[in-house]
Every structure is written in structure tokens, then in C-alpha cells.
Design an enzyme around this catalytic site. Structure first.
Site: not given
Length: 312
Positions: A134, A264, A293
Site C-alpha cells: 500500500s 481491492d 486490500h
């Protein structure tokens, strides 16, 4: 001197010797007791950065950069798996997160990359595989853009925010700015509730029909988030949403693996992973069908094996 005074004198000498002996010894402890061991490295602005260094010190090195608002604990499944297989695994808490110093300034992507450089330089590691999740995906990509690949052998981007998240003229299919403005407002209003809502909803996909909800994962996310500085996590929203990594990605020359869940809800795959692989020559994309995610936890067994396969 008769016998009794001589006996009393001998006793006094013995007591004095016992009293002074240990005091002299304690004043000079063994050399080993004087050694100081630290789990911190200073950033270029002096901010202390907490780090973990697991596994055999002569093993191939893998460095992990975590997501927002988490810390290096979020990588423990992957770190334990690889360390048990002979890899040296390193992860630091980003400034303002976890156990690192809560810097008021410089909570931006350039500084995050420079902090990673400080860790790798201090440990003097080479042929490193950089793994970023991320926001951490942006961090490792910006590291390569700013510091080059002299220490780097491979790159792995997991659910990464690259090449750019926010919608703008250069990224018309990105996430609207008002989504991030709402995130900032929720952070100021009640960030404790915000972190619980993210974790119990879209982060792990627990808001999907039929999802098996894990209270433990929700709690872990919340605890890590609340360990972080309010100021640092607030600033980081702009850092991960508005940073443009297009030029950084174009400079990547090491073998690159991109892994992303196709469900996601935080970093949509179409404008992130699928766009990223078009910018990095030879990059390979693995999509996890139905993956949310937070695949580092929800799909950890598959992710661990994919990482191991790439490292080999």
C-alpha cells in the site's frame, strides 16, 4: 593484647573486607554489561526509526515497508515465514507510526524514502529485495527513484498505491479527491472510530457478503493505528493519495513483481497494479481473485509462497 581483643580485631578486619570487596567489584562490571544494544536508527533529520532484523544475518535480505496507519507488525506473517527459510528480514516503523519517533514535520513520500535509505545504509545490506504494501509500495518505489538500485536486487509491490491514486488531469480514472477529504475529516472527528470502520469493512473485505470476519484482525489494525501519531497519519493521507510515482516507476530496472487483489476497495486494481506493470519493463502481475486490500493477512499463505517463489 589479650586473646579477646585480638579476636574482636580480627572479626572487625573480616567484616570490613566483606563490606568493601563487593563494592569494589560492582564499580567495575564485566565489559559485556556495559554494551548498549539499540533497535533504533536515526533518520537524516534525527527522527528515531524503530526496526526489526530477523533471521540469519548472512541470509538473503528482504526489506518490508508497511501500509497506513500500520507499522512493521503488519508484516509478521511474511517475516516469520521467510526468516524460518533462511532469509534475513528487515522492517522499520515509518516515522510517526508504531515505535518510531513522532516527527511533526516531513511526513511526506520523499522523506519516507530517505528514512528507508537510512535503515538500509546503517545496516549496510546489499542485494536487497524491497517489498512494499500500500503506502509502503509508494515508499519503496520512491526510494528507487531517489536513491537508485545499488543496494537493490528485486522489487515487490503488494496492494500498492502506485502510480497515483487521486483523480486529476493526468489520472482521470483515479479516486476522487473528496474521498480523501472525507478521510481527513473522519480522522479529525474520531480517528479511533475511523480505524475500526476501515478494518471491519473494506480493508479486509469484511463488508462483502459471506465474508468470515476476524475480530482479531480488526483489533490488530486498530491497535497499530492508535499507536501512530495523529499528525503523522493525517499528513500521510496526502502523501499516499497525491504522490505521483510515474517517473519513479520508469526508472525501475530490477526484476519486479506486482501482487494485487481484484476486489481491492481501498486501492482499485485497475488504476494501480494494472497501470503500474505498464510502466515497469518486464514487471509481472499476479491478481488474487476476490482479494481485498489487506491480502497480507487474508491471503497470507498464498502471498508467502508467491514471495518465496519470486525470491528463489
Amino acid at each position: 593484647m589479650n586473646r579477646l581483643p585480638r579476636l574482636l580485631a580480627a572479626m572487625l578486619i573480616g567484616v570490613t573486607a566483606l563490606a568493601t570487596g563487593p563494592a569494589t567489584a560492582s564499580a567495575q562490571p564485566p565489559a559485556a554489561a556495559q554494551q548498549v544494544v539499540s533497535q533504533y536508527i536515526a533518520a537524516n533529520d534525527g527522527t528515531p526509526l524503530f526496526y526489526k532484523d530477523w533471521g540469519p544475518k548472512d541470509g538473503p535480505v528482504v526489506s518490508f515497508s508497511h501500509g497506513w496507519p500500520l507499522n512493521s507488525d503488519s508484516w509478521e506473517s511474511q517475516m516469520l515465514f521467510l526468516a524460518e527459510r533462511g532469509f534475513r528480514v528487515i522492517a522499520h516503523d515509518r516515522r510517526g507510526h508504531g515505535r518510531s519517533g513522532q516527527a511533526w514535520a516531513n511526513n511526506n513520500m520523499d522523506q519516507y524514502a530517505d528514512d528507508l535509505a537510512a535503515v538500509l545504509d546503517a545496516l549496510n545490506v546489499r542485494d536487497v529485495t524491497l517489498v512494499g504494501f500500500s503506502t509502503g509500495g509508494g515508499e519503496v518505489t520512491r526510494y528507487l527513484g531517489r536513491h537508485g538500485s545499488a543496494r537493490v536486487k528485486r522489487l515487490v509491490l503488494v496492494s500498492a498505491v502506485t502510480p497515483i491514486m487521486v483523480r486529476n488531469a493526468d489520472n482521470p480514472n483515479g479516486v476522487p479527491l473528496d474521498v480523501f477529504d472525507g478521510l481527513r475529516k473522519a480522522s479529525l472527528d474520531n480517528r479511533a472510530q475511523l480505524y475500526r470502520d476501515i478494518a471491519s469493512g473494506p480493508f479486509f473485505g469484511f463488508n462483502r457478503a459471506g465474508a468470515k470476519v476476524s475480530p482479531g484482525l480488526i483489533e490488530s489494525f486498530w491497535v497499530q493505528g492508535m499507536q501512530a501519531s495523529h499528525k503523522s497519519t493525517f499528513d500521510a493521507i496526502q502523501a499516499f493519495s497525491e504522490s505521483n510515482f510515474v517517473e519513479d516507476l520508469k526508472r525501475v530496472t530490477v526484476p519486479t513483481l506486482v501482487i494485487h487483489g481484484d476486489d481491492d476497495q481501498i486501492v482499485p486494481i485497475q488504476t494501480s497494479a494494472r497501470a503500474t506493470v505498464k510502466l515497469v519493463k518486464g514487471a509481472r502481475l499476479i491478481e488474487y481473485a476476490g482479494g481485498p486490500h489487506g491480502i497480507t493477512d487474508t491471503h497470507k499463505d498464498r502471498l508467502n509462497q508467491d514471495l518465496l517463489n519470486f525470491l528463489k
